[in-house]
Structure formats: structure tokens, C-alpha cells
Design a protein around this motif. Structure first.
Motif, PDB file in Angstrom:
ATOM      1  N   HIS A 101      -0.041 -13.328   2.790  1.00  0.00           N
ATOM      2  CA  HIS A 101      -0.600 -13.007   1.597  1.00  0.00           C
ATOM      3  C   HIS A 101      -0.007 -13.108   0.280  1.00  0.00           C
ATOM      4  O   HIS A 101      -0.121 -13.807  -0.653  1.00  0.00           O
ATOM      5  CB  HIS A 101      -0.822 -11.334   1.646  1.00  0.00           C
ATOM      6  CG  HIS A 101      -1.594 -10.888   2.793  1.00  0.00           C
ATOM      7  ND1 HIS A 101      -0.901 -10.947   3.955  1.00  0.00           N
ATOM      8  CD2 HIS A 101      -2.987 -10.526   3.097  1.00  0.00           C
ATOM      9  CE1 HIS A 101      -1.662 -10.228   5.064  1.00  0.00           C
ATOM     10  NE2 HIS A 101      -3.000 -10.238   4.412  1.00  0.00           N
ATOM     11  N   LYS A 116       0.933  -1.228  -0.062  1.00  0.00           N
ATOM     12  CA  LYS A 116       0.176  -0.161  -0.120  1.00  0.00           C
ATOM     13  C   LYS A 116       0.995   1.153  -0.027  1.00  0.00           C
ATOM     14  O   LYS A 116       0.302   2.435  -0.463  1.00  0.00           O
ATOM     15  CB  LYS A 116      -1.111  -0.054   1.137  1.00  0.00           C
ATOM     16  CG  LYS A 116      -1.856  -1.278   1.295  1.00  0.00           C
ATOM     17  CD  LYS A 116      -2.896  -1.280   0.370  1.00  0.00           C
ATOM     18  CE  LYS A 116      -4.035  -2.076   0.715  1.00  0.00           C
ATOM     19  NZ  LYS A 116      -3.561  -3.613   0.858  1.00  0.00           N
ATOM     20  N   PRO A 143      -2.019 -11.290  -5.023  1.00  0.00           N
ATOM     21  CA  PRO A 143      -2.756 -11.763  -3.818  1.00  0.00           C
ATOM     22  C   PRO A 143      -3.749 -10.560  -3.766  1.00  0.00           C
ATOM     23  O   PRO A 143      -3.609  -9.316  -3.729  1.00  0.00           O
ATOM     24  CB  PRO A 143      -1.836 -11.445  -2.830  1.00  0.00           C
ATOM     25  CG  PRO A 143      -0.330 -11.666  -3.411  1.00  0.00           C
ATOM     26  CD  PRO A 143      -0.754 -11.037  -4.816  1.00  0.00           C
ATOM     27  N   GLY A 145      -7.922  -8.730  -2.810  1.00  0.00           N
ATOM     28  CA  GLY A 145      -9.111  -8.483  -1.924  1.00  0.00           C
ATOM     29  C   GLY A 145      -9.987  -7.506  -2.739  1.00  0.00           C
ATOM     30  O   GLY A 145     -11.047  -7.850  -3.140  1.00  0.00           O
TER      31      GLY A 145
END
Ligand SMILES: *Cc1c(COP(=O)(O)O)cnc(C)c1O
Length: 468
Positions: free
Chosen positions: A393, A113, A255, A257
Motif C-alpha cells: 500500500h 488503523k 494510499p 481506499g
């Protein structure tokens, strides 16, 4: 470059307008009117360019309302070896022939991030300063977004952060990272619910246009186009490191989400980066894997959202997914509005028809999922075979990548966090405590600054009102 909404509003906006905004007024997400196509000469020119300058090259195709010299100064301030640990910024680690990890998590909060958020911090400070305005960022996090946002915005002029997280659901290290910040412009709110409850509160507040305007509410969640754009850069950087000429293709495993990271890969591919496959890896919360296998998108409620050992992927409504579906449906905003608006609200699901489902192949997407036992086995395997400790992750990614290897085609698995963030599962897998970067050894013992609240939009609004 101009931007439009995925839900049919054709009002064209410029980059710096949508930078501070989040959702479009019609509830859609912003996308560029079209993707700039990279020709061969440009791709040749970009090979070997330093990361910060590559970022400038890519960003400048999408940003025409910041002067070039300012934008270049911003990318050079952001992507430094001091902040990201190496001059390569996102170096590759080889796992034998044609298999790589691309390190995206050497920023201040040890997760990918930071790659986007550090840029956003610089862009926000620049644009707010230019306008003489302030902004209150309201965000929801399952762990990594919140800390990345707070570390990017702490001490920045004109910006405050109100960050919602699911109470008690982040790892102790993640909680310590966020809650130990004592900066006056950083506010932590722990919501007694799951991540999706936090996200719903942010959406409810953002949909209250009056409140949003009065309290200058902005967002840094992964729906923010600038974040997605920042992430496009490392797909190019990874490609250049794994190949010797632009004739070659690579695949990426991501990975996933909220579908933000892999959506940036989709954008890179649409620009003409030679990407064969984009492999979407999920954990037990496999709403995306189900979609790519069946064409059915069925969001789950809180009760059906599993708490897993790769918690930053415990997401059952992928907020960026609408962007891909918009492209998949030939940019039919009315159709997207129906599917993601009324369709999801009433039925909690939608299904592609056969023709739409078949079209997915043309976009290179495939998928797979991973369970706790797979995660442990993959962490063990990486430790034994490559002498590397990988986080949970990244392990989900590696597990799914290994199932999708093709001979002669380099596969880059995006390393989305460092193992120190999720130490308990690493110890469970290999009995070894992962090393922490210097300075973070005793972070859990620091005093914490956090307010616990029920799932209540009004309470969150009142807190914001009291603290701006
Ligand atoms: C956020 C996050 C993800 C998921 O990324 P999306 O952009 O939401 O798909 C995966 N791994 C880690 C460590 C994360 O922090």
C-alpha cells in the motif's frame, strides 16, 4: 463543538452521542458544524509538543463533553511508546531530500488503523463505563480495520465486536491476526463475498433502527468521526517533523481506499495546517482517481472490484468520500442527499458540473493510481535506493508521490502498513522475506475462531442475536 449530518439533518449532536453511533439517522455522515481555525500562535505552541499532548490539544477543540483532565488521561494512555514502538509515535524516515515516509504502522496490528482504533477503544470503554451501558460493535473489514478494532477492544469492559470480512480474501497473516484471538468478546464472521458486500450488510443492519436500538449496535468503520479525528493528529505531527518553521508548506501522499485517511488530511488543512497538496493514491480500484481527474464518481459493483496485492485498498465505494463532497458543495446537505442517496442508488454515478470540478483545486487534491507492476517496481526501487522494505500500500503511495514531487516542497508519504503483513508480494518483488516483529513469527499456526456465512443480512442478525 456540535455535529451535523452531511445529508441535511441540522439536528446538532455532541461528540459522545455520535461516538457510539456511526451513520446519522438520515443516512449521512457526521461532521463538525465548522472546522476550528488554528492561529499562528497556536501552531507555534504545538510544535515540539509530545504526540499524546498534541492529540489532546486537537481533540479538545472537537470534544466538549469529556472533562479536559479525563481526555488528557485518555490520550496519554493511548499514545505510548510501549504500544507504538517509539516516543515520536509517527516518526519520519527520510528518503533523500524533501521526501519522507511517515511511519503510522508500528501499533499492535502493524497498520495505520491502530492510530485511531487504539484511541477509540479507550474512548468507548470510558464513555460506556460513564453511562453504565454496553455496546455491540458491528464492522466490515478488508483486513486492517478488523484486526485493529479487535486488538483495540479485546478485553474491554462493556464492548463486544462482530467483525465481517470477505472470506478467503485477506492475506494469511491478516486472517491469522484476527482469527487467532480467543477473547470471548471478539466474534469473526467471514462472508462469502467481497468487502463491499460486508459493508452493505453493516449498513443494512445499521439502517434497521429497531434492531440497532434493541441490540445496541455500534460501528467502528472509518465513517466513525472519532476515528477520523484521531487521524488528524498525525498530519500535524508529520508537518512539525518535516519543517522548521510554520512559514513552510508540505504535501502528503495517502494510499487510499475508503477516503478516511486522506479525509483527515483534508480536515487538518481546513483547520489551517500549511498543506500544499493532498495526493490521493489508489491501486487498480481507481474510483477516486477517476473522480479527481474527471469529476465523475462512479461506484463499482462486486464483479468490477479487483482483487489486488494492496488489498486494504480494494474498495469501490469510498465511504468517507461524502464528507469531502459536502464541503466541496458548500455544505449543501440537500444536494449531497440527492447525489449520494437517490443518485447513486439509481444511476451508480454522479458527475460534478464544471464549476464544482474547478473548485477541487482550492482543496489541494490531486490523484494517481498504481498497478501490480508499479507496486513491484516501487518496492524494488525503495529497497535498492533507500535500503527500505516497504509494504504494498505504501508502495502505491510512493509511486504516485514520485509523480507529484515539487522542488523545495517536502512530500510525506504515509506508511500505512508494515511489509510483514503482505509478505508474498514483497518476496515476489525483491526475493526477501520481510522481518516480522517479535512474537508474531508463528501466528498462522495458532487455532482459529471464525464463522463462515453467505451474503445474507438475516443470517448476520441471527448470529448477533445469539451471541449478545
Ligand atoms: C485502510 C488502509 C488503507 C486505506 O485507507 P482509507 O482510510 O480507507 O482510505 C490503505 N492502506 C492500508 C494498509 C490500510 O489498512
Amino acid at each position: 463543538m456540535k455535529y451535523i449530518s452531511t445529508r441535511g439533518d441540522q439536528t446538532e449532536r455532541r461528540f459522545c452521542e455520535i461516538l457510539l453511533e456511526g451513520l446519522a439517522p438520515d443516512g449521512g455522515l457526521y461532521l463538525p458544524v465548522s472546522y476550528p481555525k488554528i492561529d499562528d500562535a497556536t501552531l507555534i505552541r504545538w510544535r515540539g509538543v509530545a504526540y499524546a499532548d498534541l492529540a489532546f490539544e486537537i481533540l479538545s477543540l472537537y470534544i466538549d463533553d469529556i472533562p479536559a483532565e479525563d481526555l488528557r488521561a485518555i490520550t496519554r494512555r493511548t499514545y505510548t511508546a510501549e504500544v507504538f514502538g517509539t516516543p515520536a509515535i509517527t516518526p519520519l524516515k527520510s528518503l533523500g531530500s524533501d521526501l519522507y515516509l511517515q511511519a503510522l504502522s508500528n501499533g499492535p496490528t502493524l497498520a495505520f488503523k491502530d492510530m485511531a482504533m487504539q484511541l477509540l477503544g479507550q474512548l468507548f470503554e470510558y464513555e460506556l463505563g460513564r453511562r453504565g451501558e454496553t455496546l455491540n460493535i458491528l464492522g466490515a473489514t478488508s483486513g486492517d480495520t478488523g484486526s485493529a478494532a479487535e486488538y483495540a477492544m479485546r478485553g474491554k469492559a462493556g464492548v463486544s465486536v462482530f467483525m465481517l470480512s470477505p472470506h478467503g480474501r485477506m492475506s494469511p497473516f491478516q486472517q491469522a491476526q484476527m482469527f487467532s484471538l480467543q477473547d470471548a468478546n471478539i466474534h469473526n464472521i467471514a462472508i462469502e463475498g467481497v468487502f463491499d458486500d460486508c459493508q452493505d450488510i453493516v449498513k443494512a443492519v445499521s439502517n434497521d433502527l429497531e434492531f440497532k436500538r434493541q441490540y445496541k449496535i455500534g460501528t467502528v468503520n472509518s465513517i466513525n468521526w472519532a476515528r477520523l479525528l484521531a487521524q488528524v493528529v498525525y498530519y500535524f505531527a508529520g508537518y512539525f517533523q518535516a519543517t522548521r518553521s510554520n512559514e513552510e508548506q508540505v504535501s502528503f501522499t495517502v494510499p487510499s481506499g475508503n477516503f478516511g485517511n486522506v479525509c483527515a488530511g483534508h480536515v487538518a488543512r481546513m483547520m489551517g495546517l500549511p498543506v500544499a497538496q493532498l495526493v490521493v493514491a489508489t491501486n487498480e480500484n481507481d474510483v477516486l482517481d477517476e473522480f479527481f481527474r474527471s469529476g465523475v464518481y462512479r461506484v463499482r459493483g462486486s464483479a468490477e472490484t479487483h482483487e489486488t496485492s494492496s488489498p486494504s485498498m480494494d474498495i469501490s465505494k469510498a465511504s468517507n468520500f461524502e464528507r469531502f463532497v459536502f464541503d466541496l458543495l458548500g455544505r449543501d446537505g440537500a444536494r449531497v442527499k440527492q447525489m449520494f442517496g437517490a443518485g447513486l442508488a439509481e444511476q451508480g454515478r454522479f458527475q460534478l458540473n464544471a464549476e464544482q470540478f474547478a473548485a477541487i483545486q482550492g482543496y489541494g487534491f490531486v490523484s494517481g493510481s498504481s498497478r501490480h507492476a508499479d507496486r513491484l517496481a516501487t518496492i524494488r526501487q525503495a529497497y535498492k535506493d533507500y535500503g527500505l522494505i516497504i509494504d504494498t500500500h505504501t508502495a502505491d503511495g510512493l509511486k504516485v508521490a514520485l509523480q507529484n514531487l515539487q522542488p523545495g516542497l517536502p512530500m510525506l508519504v504515509l506508511e500505512t502498513a508494515l511489509p510483514a503483513k503482505f509478505a508474498a508480494t514483497i518476496v515476489e518483488a525483491i526475493g526477501v522475506e520481510p522481518a516480522r516483529p517479535a512474537g508474531l513469527e508463528a501466528i498462522e499456526a495458532l487455532p482459529k475462531r471464525v464463522t463462515v456465512m453467505p451474503v445474507d443480512v438475516a443470517a448476520v442478525k441471527a448470529f448477533v442475536q445469539a451471541h449478545v
